[in-house]
Design a protein around this motif. Structure first.
Motif, mmCIF file in Angstrom:
data_model
loop_
_atom_site.group_PDB
_atom_site.id
_atom_site.type_symbol
_atom_site.label_atom_id
_atom_site.label_comp_id
_atom_site.label_asym_id
_atom_site.label_seq_id
_atom_site.Cartn_x
_atom_site.Cartn_y
_atom_site.Cartn_z
ATOM 1 N N MET A 30 0.829 -1.200 0.000
ATOM 2 C CA MET A 30 0.000 0.000 0.000
ATOM 3 C C MET A 30 0.867 1.255 0.000
ATOM 4 O O MET A 30 0.579 2.226 -0.702
ATOM 5 C CB MET A 30 -0.934 -0.005 1.209
ATOM 6 N N SER A 31 1.955 1.225 0.779
ATOM 7 C CA SER A 31 2.843 2.379 0.853
ATOM 8 C C SER A 31 3.516 2.643 -0.491
ATOM 9 O O SER A 31 3.617 3.791 -0.937
ATOM 10 C CB SER A 31 3.906 2.160 1.931
ATOM 11 N N LEU A 32 3.972 1.576 -1.160
ATOM 12 C CA LEU A 32 4.619 1.741 -2.455
ATOM 13 C C LEU A 32 3.634 2.255 -3.503
ATOM 14 O O LEU A 32 3.981 3.093 -4.347
ATOM 15 C CB LEU A 32 5.233 0.427 -2.916
ATOM 16 N N LYS A 33 2.407 1.766 -3.449
ATOM 17 C CA LYS A 33 1.398 2.256 -4.391
ATOM 18 C C LYS A 33 1.113 3.736 -4.155
ATOM 19 O O LYS A 33 0.918 4.497 -5.114
ATOM 20 C CB LYS A 33 0.113 1.441 -4.255
ATOM 21 N N SER A 34 1.093 4.143 -2.907
ATOM 22 C CA SER A 34 0.873 5.557 -2.603
ATOM 23 C C SER A 34 2.015 6.408 -3.138
ATOM 24 O O SER A 34 1.800 7.488 -3.710
ATOM 25 C CB SER A 34 0.731 5.755 -1.086
ATOM 26 N N LEU A 35 3.244 5.919 -2.962
ATOM 27 C CA LEU A 35 4.406 6.646 -3.476
ATOM 28 C C LEU A 35 4.394 6.686 -5.003
ATOM 29 O O LEU A 35 4.734 7.703 -5.611
ATOM 30 C CB LEU A 35 5.695 5.995 -2.979
ATOM 31 N N GLY A 36 4.007 5.576 -5.622
ATOM 32 C CA GLY A 36 3.935 5.529 -7.076
ATOM 33 C C GLY A 36 2.908 6.509 -7.617
ATOM 34 O O GLY A 36 3.159 7.205 -8.608
ATOM 35 N N ALA A 37 1.758 6.574 -6.958
ATOM 36 C CA ALA A 37 0.712 7.508 -7.383
ATOM 37 C C ALA A 37 1.144 8.951 -7.169
ATOM 38 O O ALA A 37 0.864 9.834 -7.986
ATOM 39 C CB ALA A 37 -0.576 7.218 -6.616
ATOM 40 N N LEU A 38 1.847 9.197 -6.073
ATOM 41 C CA LEU A 38 2.334 10.547 -5.786
ATOM 42 C C LEU A 38 3.350 10.987 -6.837
ATOM 43 O O LEU A 38 3.291 12.113 -7.347
ATOM 44 C CB LEU A 38 2.955 10.586 -4.389
ATOM 45 N N ALA A 39 4.283 10.094 -7.171
ATOM 46 C CA ALA A 39 5.297 10.412 -8.170
ATOM 47 C C ALA A 39 4.673 10.662 -9.538
ATOM 48 O O ALA A 39 5.232 11.406 -10.356
ATOM 49 C CB ALA A 39 6.311 9.279 -8.267
ATOM 50 N N GLU A 40 3.524 10.067 -9.779
ATOM 51 C CA GLU A 40 2.844 10.239 -11.060
ATOM 52 C C GLU A 40 2.285 11.649 -11.218
ATOM 53 O O GLU A 40 2.097 12.131 -12.329
ATOM 54 C CB GLU A 40 1.704 9.206 -11.160
ATOM 55 N N ARG A 41 2.058 12.316 -10.097
ATOM 56 C CA ARG A 41 1.406 13.631 -10.133
ATOM 57 C C ARG A 41 2.363 14.807 -9.945
ATOM 58 O O ARG A 41 2.000 15.947 -10.239
ATOM 59 C CB ARG A 41 0.339 13.716 -9.038
ATOM 60 N N ILE A 42 3.564 14.553 -9.430
ATOM 61 C CA ILE A 42 4.466 15.655 -9.084
ATOM 62 C C ILE A 42 5.591 15.779 -10.111
ATOM 63 O O ILE A 42 6.496 14.939 -10.165
ATOM 64 C CB ILE A 42 5.057 15.445 -7.679
ATOM 65 N N PRO A 43 5.574 16.815 -10.936
ATOM 66 C CA PRO A 43 6.642 17.014 -11.918
ATOM 67 C C PRO A 43 7.983 17.286 -11.237
ATOM 68 O O PRO A 43 8.033 17.910 -10.177
ATOM 69 C CB PRO A 43 6.172 18.251 -12.708
ATOM 70 N N VAL A 44 9.046 16.798 -11.848
ATOM 71 C CA VAL A 44 10.395 16.993 -11.312
ATOM 72 C C VAL A 44 11.188 17.833 -12.301
ATOM 73 O O VAL A 44 11.609 17.347 -13.360
ATOM 74 C CB VAL A 44 11.100 15.645 -11.057
ATOM 75 N N LYS A 45 11.390 19.094 -11.972
ATOM 76 C CA LYS A 45 12.101 19.994 -12.864
ATOM 77 C C LYS A 45 13.566 19.562 -12.977
ATOM 78 O O LYS A 45 14.195 19.184 -11.995
ATOM 79 C CB LYS A 45 12.026 21.421 -12.348
ATOM 80 N N GLY A 46 14.094 19.597 -14.169
ATOM 81 C CA GLY A 46 15.485 19.213 -14.387
ATOM 82 C C GLY A 46 15.676 17.736 -14.645
ATOM 83 O O GLY A 46 16.788 17.298 -14.966
ATOM 84 N N SER A 47 14.622 16.927 -14.524
ATOM 85 C CA SER A 47 14.710 15.497 -14.801
ATOM 86 C C SER A 47 14.739 15.264 -16.310
ATOM 87 O O SER A 47 14.374 16.153 -17.095
ATOM 88 C CB SER A 47 13.516 14.778 -14.188
ATOM 89 N N PRO A 48 15.176 14.082 -16.769
ATOM 90 C CA PRO A 48 15.208 13.820 -18.215
ATOM 91 C C PRO A 48 13.886 14.085 -18.934
ATOM 92 O O PRO A 48 13.894 14.726 -19.989
ATOM 93 C CB PRO A 48 15.635 12.348 -18.288
#
Length: 307
Positions: free
Chosen positions: A246-264
């Protein structure tokens, strides 16, 4: 700008140069998610190490046994360049990797000869990477339809062939068929548990909590085909708890929504004249943006990936 194999990789230039994957592709969507990459990358290594020829080649001819995380990260960087990098940079990196592989040959402990450029091995390495990243995304970020799974595999065809693969997979059935053909070769080995122990220890990624590293390792085992996990003898000590899942799914969903400036993916979007947050937008929003940018290639304008 990142350095890999002696080259400087700048995802922002040359302006307008396309990548091998279109900006609205499944590849751009999946490779932007660090949870999918972390879980899928470890799973891919385990699938590769199941074959003694690949395990021996990696163990005897690379820094894997002394720097497994660093070596895995460099492999991930090479994959990232193939998705987001300008095609000219991707070709340079791929050629560099191929040149190194051309020098790799030897014998397995049982006396079987191998070469890193054997087509069967190149096909399998390509397949395991695609399977690992796609399955991790499907299980821990967002479910992927059968149509989009096929789309993802097909998108990787050109890069896989540049690496030397001659039979890139185009569907889940293709992966299953390749797996079935190679399964008789698979065997357990202490290297697998040694690798997982290093991942779980957190020593190589000190900025990531040890508990998360342990969960990532177990999650990687959880997405292996059940028969492979059985053959590799990765038992209940690698089970993923419901809370960790459940924790990993929450992190995966969070990462899906938060843009990371400077990333590839952010830099690649800028190179193509798109908003740097493009990869994190919904498929419908991506289509609207692409329609306003003349001459920019779409993965499939008539059939964008499902929401």
């Amino acid at each position: 700008m990142k350095s890999y194999l002696g080259w400087k990789i700048d995802y922002t230039v040359p302006a307008g140069e396309p990548a091998f994957a279109a900006p609205d592709s499944m590849s751009w969507r999946i490779f932007k998610n660090p949870i999918a990459l972390a879980i899928g990358g470890v799973a891919a290594v385990l699938l590769e190490f199941a074959d003694a020829r690949i395990r021996s080649g990696v163990w005897d001819h690379s820094v894997f046994k002394t720097d497994p995380i660093g070596r895995s990260q460099r492999t991930g960087t090479a994959a990232m360049v193939g998705v987001y990098g300008p095609q000219s940079a991707a070709r340079r990196v791929i050629q560099g990797v191929t040149n190194m592989h051309s020098k790799v040959s030897g014998m397995t402990p049982s006396g079987e000869a191998y070469k890193a450029l054997d087509v069967e091995l190149l096909d399998w390495v390509s397949a395991t990477a695609g399977f690992g990243f796609l399955t991790a995304y499907d299980r821990f970020v967002k479910p992927v339809s059968y149509e989009d799974k096929c789309r993802f595999y097909e998108e990787g065809d050109q890069v896989a062939r540049l690496y030397g693969a001659q039979n890139p997979i185009h569907s889940p059935e293709d992966f299953d068929a390749m797996l079935a053909a190679l399964m008789p070769r698979f065997e357990p080995h202490p290297i697998n548990s040694e690798f997982l122990d290093i991942v779980k220890s957190g020593k190589e990624m000190r900025n990531v909590p040890k508990s998360l590293q342990s969960s990532l390792a177990n999650a990687s085992v959880s997405i292996l085909p059940p028969k492979v996990r059985e053959v590799l003898e990765l038992g209940p000590e690698y089970d993923l708890s419901p809370l960790a899942r459940m924790s990993l799914k929450s992190l995966g969903a969070l990462a899906e929504r938060i843009p990371v400036k400077g990333s590839p993916p952010a830099q690649a979007a800028t190179r193509l004249g798109l908003p740097w947050t493009f990869a994190w937008k919904s498929p419908k929003a991506q289509q609207r943006i692409l329609q306003a940018v003349p001459g920019l290639e779409s993965a499939s304008p008539a059939h964008p990936p499902a929401e």
